[in-house]
Design a protein around this motif. Sequence first.
Motif, PDB file in Angstrom:
ATOM      1  N   ILE A 130       0.846  -1.207   0.000  1.00  0.00           N
ATOM      2  CA  ILE A 130       0.000   0.000   0.000  1.00  0.00           C
ATOM      3  C   ILE A 130       0.878   1.253   0.000  1.00  0.00           C
ATOM      4  CG2 ILE A 130      -1.632   1.355   1.409  1.00  0.00           C
ATOM      5  CD1 ILE A 130      -2.853  -1.375   2.266  1.00  0.00           C
ATOM      6  N   VAL A 131       1.914   1.245   0.861  1.00  0.00           N
ATOM      7  CA  VAL A 131       2.808   2.411   0.941  1.00  0.00           C
ATOM      8  C   VAL A 131       3.483   2.659  -0.404  1.00  0.00           C
ATOM      9  CG1 VAL A 131       4.948   3.277   1.990  1.00  0.00           C
ATOM     10  CG2 VAL A 131       3.202   2.209   3.428  1.00  0.00           C
ATOM     11  N   LEU A 132       3.996   1.547  -0.982  1.00  0.00           N
ATOM     12  CA  LEU A 132       4.705   1.663  -2.261  1.00  0.00           C
ATOM     13  C   LEU A 132       3.769   2.155  -3.366  1.00  0.00           C
ATOM     14  CD1 LEU A 132       7.672   1.038  -2.633  1.00  0.00           C
ATOM     15  CD2 LEU A 132       7.058  -1.160  -3.599  1.00  0.00           C
ATOM     16  N   SER A 133       2.572   1.576  -3.414  1.00  0.00           N
ATOM     17  CA  SER A 133       1.585   1.993  -4.420  1.00  0.00           C
ATOM     18  C   SER A 133       1.212   3.453  -4.220  1.00  0.00           C
ATOM     19  CB  SER A 133       0.316   1.162  -4.296  1.00  0.00           C
ATOM     20  OG  SER A 133       0.485  -0.057  -4.882  1.00  0.00           O
ATOM     21  N   ILE A 209      -2.121 -12.937  -3.457  1.00  0.00           N
ATOM     22  CA  ILE A 209      -1.868 -11.873  -4.437  1.00  0.00           C
ATOM     23  C   ILE A 209      -3.196 -11.327  -4.978  1.00  0.00           C
ATOM     24  CG2 ILE A 209      -0.807 -11.327  -6.672  1.00  0.00           C
ATOM     25  CD1 ILE A 209       1.401 -13.281  -5.989  1.00  0.00           C
ATOM     26  N   ILE A 210      -4.141 -12.241  -5.240  1.00  0.00           N
ATOM     27  CA  ILE A 210      -5.458 -11.783  -5.719  1.00  0.00           C
ATOM     28  C   ILE A 210      -6.061 -10.822  -4.690  1.00  0.00           C
ATOM     29  CG2 ILE A 210      -7.833 -12.532  -6.213  1.00  0.00           C
ATOM     30  CD1 ILE A 210      -6.624 -15.139  -7.343  1.00  0.00           C
ATOM     31  N   LEU A 211      -5.936 -11.184  -3.419  1.00  0.00           N
ATOM     32  CA  LEU A 211      -6.485 -10.331  -2.358  1.00  0.00           C
ATOM     33  C   LEU A 211      -5.769  -8.980  -2.283  1.00  0.00           C
ATOM     34  CD1 LEU A 211      -7.224 -12.798   0.588  1.00  0.00           C
ATOM     35  CD2 LEU A 211      -8.867 -11.534  -0.794  1.00  0.00           C
ATOM     36  N   ILE A 212      -4.421  -9.012  -2.427  1.00  0.00           N
ATOM     37  CA  ILE A 212      -3.665  -7.737  -2.373  1.00  0.00           C
ATOM     38  C   ILE A 212      -4.102  -6.838  -3.524  1.00  0.00           C
ATOM     39  CG2 ILE A 212      -1.364  -6.673  -2.613  1.00  0.00           C
ATOM     40  CD1 ILE A 212      -0.158  -8.998  -1.176  1.00  0.00           C
ATOM     41  N   ILE A 213      -4.186  -7.418  -4.727  1.00  0.00           N
ATOM     42  CA  ILE A 213      -4.568  -6.609  -5.897  1.00  0.00           C
ATOM     43  C   ILE A 213      -5.974  -6.039  -5.717  1.00  0.00           C
ATOM     44  CG2 ILE A 213      -5.140  -6.763  -8.363  1.00  0.00           C
ATOM     45  CD1 ILE A 213      -2.781  -8.590  -8.658  1.00  0.00           C
ATOM     46  N   TYR A 218      -9.399  -1.614  -4.604  1.00  0.00           N
ATOM     47  CA  TYR A 218     -10.508  -1.096  -3.790  1.00  0.00           C
ATOM     48  C   TYR A 218     -10.169   0.289  -3.242  1.00  0.00           C
ATOM     49  CZ  TYR A 218     -14.050  -0.971  -0.089  1.00  0.00           C
ATOM     50  OH  TYR A 218     -15.090  -0.616   0.718  1.00  0.00           O
ATOM     51  N   LEU A 219      -8.857   0.450  -2.900  1.00  0.00           N
ATOM     52  CA  LEU A 219      -8.410   1.747  -2.372  1.00  0.00           C
ATOM     53  C   LEU A 219      -8.159   2.767  -3.490  1.00  0.00           C
ATOM     54  CD1 LEU A 219      -5.889   0.499   0.331  1.00  0.00           C
ATOM     55  CD2 LEU A 219      -8.174   1.418   0.726  1.00  0.00           C
ATOM     56  N   GLY A 220      -8.334   2.318  -4.730  1.00  0.00           N
ATOM     57  CA  GLY A 220      -8.141   3.243  -5.858  1.00  0.00           C
ATOM     58  C   GLY A 220      -6.709   3.296  -6.337  1.00  0.00           C
ATOM     59  N   LEU A 221      -5.879   2.321  -5.908  1.00  0.00           N
ATOM     60  CA  LEU A 221      -4.462   2.345  -6.284  1.00  0.00           C
ATOM     61  C   LEU A 221      -4.142   1.404  -7.445  1.00  0.00           C
ATOM     62  CD1 LEU A 221      -3.022   2.391  -2.661  1.00  0.00           C
ATOM     63  CD2 LEU A 221      -2.943   4.275  -4.302  1.00  0.00           C
ATOM     64  N   GLY A 222      -5.156   0.696  -7.932  1.00  0.00           N
ATOM     65  CA  GLY A 222      -4.934  -0.277  -9.005  1.00  0.00           C
ATOM     66  C   GLY A 222      -5.226   0.310 -10.365  1.00  0.00           C
ATOM     67  N   GLN A 224      -6.993   1.930 -13.406  1.00  0.00           N
ATOM     68  CA  GLN A 224      -7.931   3.057 -13.335  1.00  0.00           C
ATOM     69  C   GLN A 224      -9.155   2.844 -14.234  1.00  0.00           C
ATOM     70  OE1 GLN A 224      -7.416   5.812 -11.024  1.00  0.00           O
ATOM     71  NE2 GLN A 224      -6.277   3.998 -10.399  1.00  0.00           N
ATOM     72  N   PRO A 225     -10.306   3.518 -13.918  1.00  0.00           N
ATOM     73  CA  PRO A 225     -11.511   3.386 -14.724  1.00  0.00           C
ATOM     74  C   PRO A 225     -11.195   3.778 -16.181  1.00  0.00           C
ATOM     75  CG  PRO A 225     -11.963   4.629 -12.731  1.00  0.00           C
ATOM     76  CD  PRO A 225     -10.490   4.393 -12.779  1.00  0.00           C
ATOM     77  N   PRO A 226     -11.837   3.136 -17.139  1.00  0.00           N
ATOM     78  CA  PRO A 226     -12.981   2.224 -16.979  1.00  0.00           C
ATOM     79  C   PRO A 226     -12.578   0.742 -16.877  1.00  0.00           C
ATOM     80  CG  PRO A 226     -12.723   2.728 -19.299  1.00  0.00           C
ATOM     81  CD  PRO A 226     -11.582   3.405 -18.587  1.00  0.00           C
ATOM     82  N   THR A 227     -11.268   0.427 -16.657  1.00  0.00           N
ATOM     83  CA  THR A 227     -10.851  -0.985 -16.618  1.00  0.00           C
ATOM     84  C   THR A 227     -11.657  -1.747 -15.563  1.00  0.00           C
ATOM     85  OG1 THR A 227      -8.641  -0.178 -17.100  1.00  0.00           O
ATOM     86  CG2 THR A 227      -8.814  -2.485 -16.456  1.00  0.00           C
ATOM     87  N   ALA A 228     -12.188  -2.886 -15.984  1.00  0.00           N
ATOM     88  CA  ALA A 228     -12.945  -3.702 -15.039  1.00  0.00           C
ATOM     89  C   ALA A 228     -11.980  -4.487 -14.154  1.00  0.00           C
ATOM     90  CB  ALA A 228     -13.839  -4.662 -15.804  1.00  0.00           C
ATOM     91  N   GLU A 229     -12.084  -4.290 -12.851  1.00  0.00           N
ATOM     92  CA  GLU A 229     -11.241  -5.026 -11.898  1.00  0.00           C
ATOM     93  C   GLU A 229     -12.110  -5.276 -10.680  1.00  0.00           C
ATOM     94  OE1 GLU A 229      -8.564  -6.475  -9.186  1.00  0.00           O
ATOM     95  OE2 GLU A 229      -9.706  -4.644  -8.801  1.00  0.00           O
ATOM     96  N   TRP A 230     -12.070  -6.496 -10.132  1.00  0.00           N
ATOM     97  CA  TRP A 230     -12.997  -6.867  -9.075  1.00  0.00           C
ATOM     98  C   TRP A 230     -12.912  -5.958  -7.839  1.00  0.00           C
ATOM     99  CZ3 TRP A 230     -12.114 -12.890  -9.329  1.00  0.00           C
ATOM    100  CH2 TRP A 230     -12.708 -13.375 -10.514  1.00  0.00           C
ATOM    101  N   GLY A 231     -11.709  -5.584  -7.456  1.00  0.00           N
ATOM    102  CA  GLY A 231     -11.519  -4.726  -6.277  1.00  0.00           C
ATOM    103  C   GLY A 231     -12.154  -3.356  -6.493  1.00  0.00           C
TER     104      GLY A 231
END
Lengths: 281, 260
Positions: A130-133, A209-213, A218-222, A224-231
């Motif tokens: 999280i810190v790194l992201s 890893i799935i959970l981390i991603i 979920y925190l908005g660090l993955g 970006q919209p509109p890419t579909a990602e479960w979190g």
Amino acid sequence: MRSTAALKQQSGKRRIKYTTLLLFVLVIMVIIMTPEITPQDANKLIIGNRLLGPSSEHLLGTDHLGRDLLSRMIAGVRTTVGTSLLILSISMVIGVTLGLLTGFLGGLYDRMFKRIVDAFMTLPDYIFAIVLSGLLGPGFLNLLFAVIAVKWVGYARLVRSTVLQEKEKDYIKLAELAGVPALRIVKKHLLPRVMGNVFVLAALDLGKIILIIASLSYLGLGPQPPTAEWGSMLNEGRVYFNTAPHLMLAPGIAIMITVLIANICGDRLRDKLDVRMKKGA
Amino acid sequence: MTHNTIVHVMNLHKCYSTEQPVLHHISFDLKKGECLGIVGESGSGKSTLARCLLSLIEWQQGQIYFEGLGLKNLAPKQLRKVRARMGAVFQNASTALNPSVRIIDSLMEPLDEHKGYTPSFLAQDSWLGRIGIAEKLLALVGLPEKYLFKYPHELSGGEKQRVTIARAISTEPAFIVLDEPTASLDVTTQAIILNLLKDLKESLSLSYLFISHDLAAVHFMSDRIIVMKNGHIVDQFGVEQIFSDERHSYTKQLLQVFAG
């Protein structure tokens, strides 16, 4: 003679094993064939269709922007699970290579490497990622980098410790005596010995890893919209939980089932390789 | 050092750390075709000496000459050539064979590294391929060819040790280090392996450094015996002088312990 209860238990275990394997293969197929099997464009906005419930046209309903949820869920398999597999592969390659080389070479390289690995190990996976992201900023590549930075260490540490044990065995000394060059000793003798353990760790790591991603997204660090990602889909659905709970339930259940499949597969692989190790050792 | 000397150890001194040395200025010669026995209790430096002779570990002082060539600081290319003339059989046959590699690949590893080389004792069969050579090597140690494609865990301890012996003689070495080769075997298999080693020594004119804490085995195998204690050579003698009154008190003590 075995009791009926024992036979039932065994048949139940077998059923779980085959179901899990089937689901895992299904997930991989979905990753490969995403564009072909997505019923509608996952990013197509139809504002008039927003927050629709399940229907024959939209099997899982639509989200707050009128996009087909099933299509986004299928597209999300590639982003979430596919990215996890990519991160896993890169972490494995980095960790195995560094672990093999430093463990085999020993000396100053190994001591320096051990200090670096120890430093990484003191940091908890999630918090460090999280810190790194956060420092790197949101985005797919930054997410990739942050999770790899956290995950390669486990592989390097495992491989290094296995190599340190194996390289003291007589068959390595005899290979050295036979004139086998160092790189070939690593490739022929050490690599096959460490890969069993590495695959087990990888299978158990996939769920994490799935959970981390998903958490980072979920925190908005993955991605970006509109890419579909479960979190990120979970995050988007959070606001509408009372009116359209399917927006959170669908990705939530998908994450849970995928992590469960990955963990069961990891456990099975560990059990299987353990037996082989015992036989072969 | 005479022309008949194959290994000449001069003033060999080895420490693992700054503490107590493991080998204290050891010197001895091994002649061609001779079997030199080394006895001593655990921790006396026998195995360290063996690993120095094979250049598997470095040492601080002294020199080891193999066929007249000093081994200390030898260039890797030269060392590789020298090592082709050496062989080794270690105590634990289970760790001497990679458990995930088939017997044929473990057996042929030294010859695979020296491509095109066929041992002279197989040279009359110049048409032999890789499998043919491996079969002949196994036959030399009394194992059937069906073992070639098995994995080590499918073989008994004695059979594994035979494979390591076949591997050790495959490059036709002049000198073989036998580091307690029978220690992990039962008595019957010990006798079979010792007889096999003795037969091979005669038929292939090998020189052995035979390390053991089993005095009976050393007495059976060796022409000369060196007794080691705490990294020092305390006694050395021809095998026929083993019961002589001139023996060092520690040798007598070992004999007494062994006699029970």
